[in-house]
Design an enzyme around this catalytic site. Structure first.
Site, PDB file in Angstrom:
ATOM      1  N   ASP A   1     -13.657 -12.939 -17.348  1.00 26.08           N
ATOM      2  CA  ASP A   1     -12.297 -13.496 -17.373  1.00 26.08           C
ATOM      3  C   ASP A   1     -11.397 -12.469 -18.280  1.00 26.08           C
ATOM      4  O   ASP A   1     -11.931 -11.573 -19.044  1.00 26.08           O
ATOM      5  CB  ASP A   1     -12.264 -14.833 -18.224  1.00 26.08           C
ATOM      6  CG  ASP A   1     -12.915 -15.991 -16.853  1.00 26.08           C
ATOM      7  OD1 ASP A   1     -12.751 -15.635 -15.874  1.00 26.08           O
ATOM      8  OD2 ASP A   1     -13.351 -16.927 -17.267  1.00 26.08           O
TER       9      ASP A   1
ATOM     10  N   PHE B   1     -14.881  -8.521  -0.282  1.00 30.20           N
ATOM     11  CA  PHE B   1     -14.731  -8.539  -1.457  1.00 30.20           C
ATOM     12  C   PHE B   1     -16.028  -7.712  -2.020  1.00 30.20           C
ATOM     13  O   PHE B   1     -17.060  -8.169  -1.504  1.00 30.20           O
ATOM     14  CB  PHE B   1     -14.398  -9.779  -1.952  1.00 30.20           C
ATOM     15  CG  PHE B   1     -14.447  -9.907  -3.521  1.00 30.20           C
ATOM     16  CD1 PHE B   1     -13.186  -9.449  -4.358  1.00 30.20           C
ATOM     17  CD2 PHE B   1     -15.582 -10.243  -4.201  1.00 30.20           C
ATOM     18  CE1 PHE B   1     -13.450  -9.737  -5.610  1.00 30.20           C
ATOM     19  CE2 PHE B   1     -15.600 -10.224  -5.489  1.00 30.20           C
ATOM     20  CZ  PHE B   1     -14.454 -10.078  -6.236  1.00 30.20           C
TER      21      PHE B   1
ATOM     22  N   ASP C   1     -26.485 -17.958 -13.836  1.00 33.38           N
ATOM     23  CA  ASP C   1     -26.459 -18.769 -12.631  1.00 33.38           C
ATOM     24  C   ASP C   1     -26.619 -17.893 -11.529  1.00 33.38           C
ATOM     25  O   ASP C   1     -26.632 -18.397 -10.318  1.00 33.38           O
ATOM     26  CB  ASP C   1     -25.509 -19.811 -12.620  1.00 33.38           C
ATOM     27  CG  ASP C   1     -24.199 -19.646 -12.315  1.00 33.38           C
ATOM     28  OD1 ASP C   1     -23.402 -20.074 -11.460  1.00 33.38           O
ATOM     29  OD2 ASP C   1     -23.731 -18.493 -12.799  1.00 33.38           O
TER      30      ASP C   1
ATOM     31  N   LYS D   1      -5.777 -10.654  -1.107  1.00 34.53           N
ATOM     32  CA  LYS D   1      -5.703 -11.102  -2.710  1.00 34.53           C
ATOM     33  C   LYS D   1      -6.934 -10.664  -3.485  1.00 34.53           C
ATOM     34  O   LYS D   1      -7.640  -9.957  -2.945  1.00 34.53           O
ATOM     35  CB  LYS D   1      -6.211 -12.663  -2.519  1.00 34.53           C
ATOM     36  CG  LYS D   1      -7.376 -13.046  -1.744  1.00 34.53           C
ATOM     37  CD  LYS D   1      -7.603 -14.212  -1.578  1.00 34.53           C
ATOM     38  CE  LYS D   1      -9.150 -14.530  -0.690  1.00 34.53           C
ATOM     39  NZ  LYS D   1      -9.241 -15.889  -0.251  1.00 34.53           N
TER      40      LYS D   1
ATOM     41  N   ASP E   1     -23.853 -16.302 -19.464  1.00 28.76           N
ATOM     42  CA  ASP E   1     -22.655 -16.059 -18.775  1.00 28.76           C
ATOM     43  C   ASP E   1     -21.533 -17.435 -18.965  1.00 28.76           C
ATOM     44  O   ASP E   1     -22.141 -18.290 -19.264  1.00 28.76           O
ATOM     45  CB  ASP E   1     -23.170 -16.122 -17.239  1.00 28.76           C
ATOM     46  CG  ASP E   1     -22.129 -15.992 -15.991  1.00 28.76           C
ATOM     47  OD1 ASP E   1     -21.111 -15.320 -16.268  1.00 28.76           O
ATOM     48  OD2 ASP E   1     -22.235 -16.769 -15.148  1.00 28.76           O
ATOM     49  N   LYS E   2     -20.575 -17.096 -18.254  1.00 29.53           N
ATOM     50  CA  LYS E   2     -19.650 -18.352 -18.443  1.00 29.53           C
ATOM     51  C   LYS E   2     -19.489 -19.151 -17.035  1.00 29.53           C
ATOM     52  O   LYS E   2     -19.933 -20.246 -17.041  1.00 29.53           O
ATOM     53  CB  LYS E   2     -17.961 -17.905 -18.821  1.00 29.53           C
ATOM     54  CG  LYS E   2     -17.175 -19.093 -19.093  1.00 29.53           C
ATOM     55  CD  LYS E   2     -15.793 -18.663 -18.982  1.00 29.53           C
ATOM     56  CE  LYS E   2     -15.165 -18.171 -17.656  1.00 29.53           C
ATOM     57  NZ  LYS E   2     -14.645 -19.467 -16.906  1.00 29.53           N
TER      58      LYS E   2
ATOM     59  N   GLU F   1     -12.734 -19.524  -2.778  1.00 23.02           N
ATOM     60  CA  GLU F   1     -12.203 -19.369  -1.549  1.00 23.02           C
ATOM     61  C   GLU F   1     -12.300 -21.059  -0.922  1.00 23.02           C
ATOM     62  O   GLU F   1     -11.144 -21.373  -0.148  1.00 23.02           O
ATOM     63  CB  GLU F   1     -13.348 -18.665  -0.385  1.00 23.02           C
ATOM     64  CG  GLU F   1     -13.018 -17.243  -0.693  1.00 23.02           C
ATOM     65  CD  GLU F   1     -13.393 -16.554   0.724  1.00 23.02           C
ATOM     66  OE1 GLU F   1     -14.090 -17.220   1.358  1.00 23.02           O
ATOM     67  OE2 GLU F   1     -12.563 -15.572   0.992  1.00 23.02           O
TER      68      GLU F   1
END
Length: 1181
Positions: free
Chosen positions: A735, A595, A862, A618, A418-419, A548
């Site tokens: 991303d 979300f 993570d 958002k 993962d990033k 957030e």
């Protein structure tokens, strides 16, 4: 016994469902099956509504089932079944040994394993008893409360939990000590998160705090069945002719703890093993290492060898019994028993087969399994104790959560990572933003610096150059501020924004101050954070995500300070029009649309003091742009350009939009939304999403935010070392394409000179926006095939490729028709980046790599979205970061930083692989060397079933005399030091290539054991056959011959250990020479025991062997001859075809020789230099 209420001014509320719930008279349709009668536990003690008690047990055994279950676990191993078979037969006349010599080792080895199981289960039992015996206040039915143990609490009970106490079951929260019905909960024991969660009671129950109110409460809860989802809950409360929806905010989970709240009242909904924490308490998928699986095959081979030689011996025995036994008059063949009766030769042959199966049983190492368990446990402890993998900031060490996979750490072929939070810190800093088509923010990211270095822009602008680049420049140059200016600037955690146009209230002079105000208001209102005020009157925030937290901090620094939240509103200090004073504004939060990974957006419906209802939203650009109205796209093109630049700079972006709503439209929509909320069933989520989609449309674009998530310390260096070790590294991130590519450059995943193969739907050049799926899939297939052609046609061996693919293309590429082509392309690339991927796609990619390559895969992450990938891979590694401990709890190993993966694999992985491989091969070698001598002796005695060794010496061969050196080898062996492993990471490839434990190595050890056994037996036989043994000229007895041969075997296997060991310390010397000493000590002590115990060993050493020169001649002569071929081959290999670890050892010796010039050899120096150059060249390539 009720507690006193206190009125709160700063109630830091986080609520998913704000406002007064709607009331309806009719119950919703089906969709749930659990019914709980609140305050009426008697209805749940019998009949269909009887639920599980609150007693929990996590033990594997109890007093009655321990021995049956533990024995079953032991006898699941085929070797244990064999030795049980031999032990049972030792009670019959067929056995060549005394019963005790076979039964005792079996009991000893199995007893150790069972004792370990029992101790672990006893610890679990003690923990269960402590938990079940905890006390909690329970309503007696009259409003009065009494103390009861947790195990006595039942569904329907109303309990009172005080501050800092754990919740005894899953509770529906009625009310709290706060007047607005909130409480603070710590869930660290559930998900590892340390930040407090805020729970909220329903408005209809918030006033139930007095004894008479509690006594009269008789609500009925209908809810979902028990399940393991910690973060969801669907139900309804029927009370006082109102039907209210229940959600996660009203559910208090067993195992979590009440904080910062004096007390709460709650109704038990789920108890015991029905609670969500116990529903999650399932055993993780069982994982076995490949070496352990191959070891099973080797044991099957040894069983086959045992059966073969036993069958051959039995056939010969049957022939001899039939043909020659009648001529052996001294055996009285006419009165012979069935065991050697020539008239019943077939039966005698079969009975001999049973005897031979017992006799040759020493080919199978009985203590191998328990030895491996001990070794792996100690190896796991070494990983836990390695202080070079200790993270001081979080005070966390590496953790081996299982010891089954230690050696597989040294065989990893592909790493799936993962990033966010894994390669990066997951500590967000608000860096840039775009408002009304205007970019703001002068900061420089690490990715921009990396790109500048890659483009040979090493020189930063000097201090006399302005820190910012004018927007009018409109070029592709990176605006790089001086290091000195950035260093000296004051830093605020979460806020690294630098632009005087927005700071200090200067935004009022910008062209669109109204839009900027709305932008800041959205940051201050559209969130789920909690405001806290410390002793210095400074406001801090607790948010569910670092993003957030960065947004509310940014709003605060821009002058819009969120400072308070109550049951249904948010308080914000805002600057007035003239910026002279701060005004307190209250925004009533009517609804919060949360979300999730499907919606990819979050919205709040707020009502200002002017009565205007406004939707703040958002989310991801792909989601928000498609929901913009015709009048809200004014700045879309410019914002897209800025988003592209932010992505190139490695920033995480969100798009902000709003919509003003009329009162009548909101009332109509809210009715639909509330009806969806009180629906209980699988259609609830669909109804909620449909209702949200109905409102989140015709939005007006405000702008976008860009936050930076910096790389963790040491990540680029770690990835470079792992690449030098030959590991394939895949990064799977959510991303954008540009962000992923530039992050790849920043962390050395993509290096200069790499050719990039990009497969992305946005680059497919399909004219129609609504292009059919088949057209996109065909285009993806075309790109994959084109990439394969490019890789195959590349003639230069030094050219390496990097594959970048986005999530939508991956959806097509993972289809049955394309996934093998994708895998074929990916494994030919040095690096792979998958961007815009979902958690499910991560798991599917892990499965594809694991099953498609057949090589060891390691997944590291993570967060909860990485759990599927971690569990799917052969090895799962969890990062104990800021996203909780879900990934850690699902993993096999846990580390605090990605950079520690370098040491975990390159050092500990290589060591564990080397140690386990060497120990297993040595175990089989020594057992075959010992066991085959029994077969040779049988051949000389017409396969009579007579053993040449004393029963107890045979039983102790594996348990005592040869086990300690093997354990020392498995625990402490080092072919190369830790420094050497890190200096020459290419050495790691011995594991993925399985050089040390392949079939050729196994059969080479088998061949060595056959040779050693032949030399041992025939040399001992001939030495004793041709010479007198005692001073009086008498020949040796059977016990003397067996003792001499046994002594030679002890010396041979011990000296073989000397040749196998690369690293010597006092522990290795003690283990090897101590085992030899134990043999001689045993001969002396055992020989002085009474003859009923020592039998053939009575004083055999002191009176027979010690005075005999022949005994000492055999001991001195036979071991060197037995080991000479192995020593010769080893020396020749090191000189002519050395392995990588041999080369590194020579390099280390050469380096050490510079410290001692007198010991330096010129010829050796030249040879080592050439080999060092070749190894380093191999690493580079």
């Amino acid at each position: 016994m009720t507690g006193g209420r206190k009125r709160v001014r700063w109630s830091r509320l986080y609520s998913f469902c704000c406002g007064k719930p709607s009331a309806v008279k009719d119950f919703p349709p089906t969709g749930f099956s659990r019914v709980v009668y609140c305050n009426q536990p008697g209805k749940h003690k019998a009949g269909p509504l009887k639920y599980l008690s609150n007693y929990v047990s996590t033990t594997k055994y109890d007093v009655i089932t321990f021995f049956p279950k533990a024995l079953f676990e032991q006898f699941r191993r085929v070797a244990s079944l064999y030795f049980l078979f031999a032990a049972v037969l030792s009670l019959t006349p067929l056995t060549p040994f005394s019963p005790g010599s076979l039964i005792a080792p079996l009991i000893f080895v199995m007893g150790i394993s069972m004792l370990k199981e029992g101790l672990e289960d006893w610890r679990r039992h003690k923990q269960d008893k402590e938990v079940n015996s905890r006390l909690v206040l329970v309503n007696c039915g009259t409003g009065e409360f009494e103390l009861r143990e947790w195990q006595d609490v039942t569904v329907g009970d109303i309990v009172m939990v005080r501050k800092d106490h754990f919740f005894p079951a899953d509770l529906f929260m009625l009310s709290t000590s706060y007047t607005d019905g909130i409480c603070y909960v710590e869930t660290m024991t559930l998900d590892g998160e340390t930040n407090l969660k805020v729970k909220q009671s329903l408005e209809i129950t918030v006033k139930i705090v007095h004894e008479e109110d509690i006594e009269k409460f008789d609500g009925i809860v209908r809810c979902e069945d028990p399940n393991n989802s910690l973060y969801t809950f669907i139900g309804t409360l029927d009370f006082d002719d109102h039907l209210s929806s229940l959600g996660p905010q009203q559910l208090l989970l067993r195992g979590s703890r009440l904080r910062n709240t004096d007390f709460i009242y709650g109704v038990v909904i789920f108890s015991g093993h029905d609670t969500k924490v116990m529903q999650n308490a399932t055993d993780p998928p069982s994982k076995r290492s490949r070496i352990e699986k191959k070891m099973d095959y080797i044991i099957y081979i040894l069983f086959s060898v045992l059966l073969l030689i036993a069958t051959v011996g039995s056939l010969f025995y049957g022939i001899v019994t039939k043909e020659q036994m009648p001529t052996w008059w001294y055996m009285s063949p006419d009165k012979a028993q069935v065991f050697y009766d020539p008239r019943r030769a077939t039966a005698a042959s079969f009975l001999h087969l049973v005897t031979a199966l017992i006799l040759y049983g020493y080919l199978i190492p009985i203590s191998l399994y328990v030895s491996i368990e001990i070794v792996k446990t100690v190896q796991a402890s070494f990983i836990n104790w390695d202080w070079q993998m200790f993270h001081e900031e979080s005070n966390k060490t590496a953790q081996a959560r299982t010891s089954n996979l230690n050696e597989e750490l040294g065989q990893v072929h592909t790493i799936l990572s993962d990033k966010t939070g894994t390669l990066t810190c997951n500590s967000m800093n608000f860096l840039k933003c775009s408002i009304s088509g205007t970019p703001y923010g002068r900061g420089v990211t690490e990715v921009e610096k990396s790109i500048a270095r890659r483009l040979s822009k090493e020189q930063w602008e000097s201090e006399d150059i302005q820190e910012s680049c004018s927007e009018d420049d409109n070029n592709d140059k990176f605006c790089l501020s001086s290091e000195k200016v950035q260093t000296n600037a004051p830093t605020i955690k979460g806020f690294n924004f630098k632009d005087e146009r927005l700071m200090e209230g200067n935004w009022i002079y910008e062209p669109n101050p109204h839009s900027i105000r709305l932008f800041f208001q959205l940051l201050a209102v559209c969130h789920s954070a909690i405001a806290e005020e410390d002793d210095d009157n400074e406001i801090h925030y607790e948010a569910e995500s670092p993003d957030e937290n960065a947004f509310v901090i940014a709003a605060r620094e821009f002058g819009f300070i969120f400072f308070k939240r109550n049951q249904s509103s948010v308080m914000v200090w805002e600057p007035d029009i003239d910026l002279d004073t701060k005004l307190e504004r209250e925004y009533q939060i009517l609804n919060l649309l949360e979300f999730n990974s499907t919606r990819k957006r979050m919205s709040v419906v707020a009502k200002g003091e002017d009565g205007q209802i406004i939707l703040f939203c958002k989310g991801a650009d792909s989601v928000i742009f498609e929901r913009l109205g015709a009048n809200g796209r004014q700045y879309e093109e410019a914002t897209r350009v800025h988003l592209g630049k932010y992505a190139e700079a490695g920033l995480r972006t969100l798009v902000l939009a709003y919509r003003k709503i009329e009162e009548t439209e909101y009332i109509r929509w809210n009715e639909t939304f509330q009806n969806a909320k009180i629906t209980v069933g699988i259609e609830r989520e669909l109804l909620l999403n449909n209702a949200s989609d109905e409102l989140e449309k015709d939005l007006v674009l405000l702008g976008a935010t860009a936050v930076e998530d910096k790389l963790q310390k040491g990540v680029p260096e770690c990835i470079e070392i792992l690449a030098q070790a030959g590991l394939k590294i895949w990064v799977l991130t959510g991303d954008k394409l540009e962000t992923a590519i530039n992050i790849g450059y920043a962390c050395n995943l993509i290096r200069q000179g790499m050719k990039q193969i990009i497969i992305a739907t946005e680059l497919l050049n399909i004219s129609s926006v609504d292009a059919p799926r088949e057209m996109e899939e065909d285009k993806v297939q075309e790109l994959i095939m084109s990439g394969l052609q490019d890789v195959d046609s590349e003639k230069s061996l030094n050219t390496v490729f990097a594959l970048i693919i986005d999530g939508k293309s991956l959806t097509y590429a993972l289809s049955e028709d394309l996934k093998l082509s994708l895998l074929k392309l990916a494994i030919k690339c040095a690096s792979v980046i998958c961007c815009r991927v979902s958690p499910l796609q991560k798991a599917l990619v892990a499965r594809l790599v694991k099953q498609g390559t057949g090589k060891i895969t390691l997944a590291i992450g993570d967060g909860a979205n990485d759990v599927g990938m971690i569990q799917e891979a052969h090895i799962g590694v969890g990062i104990s970061g800021v996203e909780g401990m879900q990934a850690v709890m699902a993993s096999d190993f846990a580390i605090a930083q990605f950079s520690f993966l370098e040491r975990l694999l390159i050092v500990h992985g290589h060591w564990c692989y080397k140690r386990i491989s060497s120990m297993i091969c040595y175990f089989f070698y020594k057992n075959m060397t010992f066991g085959l001598t029994l077969f040779y002796y049988e051949a000389y005695t017409c396969y009579s079933g007579q053993t040449v060794y004393n029963d107890w010496t045979m039983s102790l061969f594996n348990v005592i005399f040869t086990s300690i050196p093997a354990l020392v080898l498995g625990i402490f062996e080092q072919d190369v030091s830790a420094r050497g492993c890190l200096q020459f990471p290419a050495l790691y490839q011995q594991g993925p290539k399985n050089i040390l434990f392949n079939w050729s190595q196994v059969f080479a050890w088998f061949t060595n054991s056959i040779y050693s056994s032949l030399i041992t037996y025939y040399f001992t036989w001939n030495i004793y056959k041709l010479h007198s043994f005692r001073k009086d000229g008498k020949t040796p007895s059977l016990d003397a011959f067996g003792t001499s041969m046994y002594t030679c075997i002890i010396w041979i296997v011990s000296l073989q250990m000397v040749l196998t060991t690369n690293h010597f310390s006092w522990i290795q010397h003690l283990g090897i020479w101590g085992s030899i000493f134990l043999w001689y000590l045993f001969l002396v002590v055992y020989g002085f025991l009474c003859t009923s115990i020592s039998t053939t060993g009575y004083k055999v050493f002191v009176e027979v062997m010690l005075p005999s020169p022949v005994y000492w001649l055999a001991t001195i002569l036979i071991p060197p001859i037995s080991l000479f071929p192995y020593f010769t081959i080893l020396a020749a290999q090191r000189a002519l075809r050395p392995m990588d670890n041999h080369i590194v050892q020579e390099i280390r010796r050469k380096q050490d020789s510079f410290l001692h010039p007198a010991s330096r050899s010129t010829s050796k120096k030249t040879s080592v230099s050439s080999r060092a150059t070749s190894l380093q060249t191999a690493e580079t390539s």
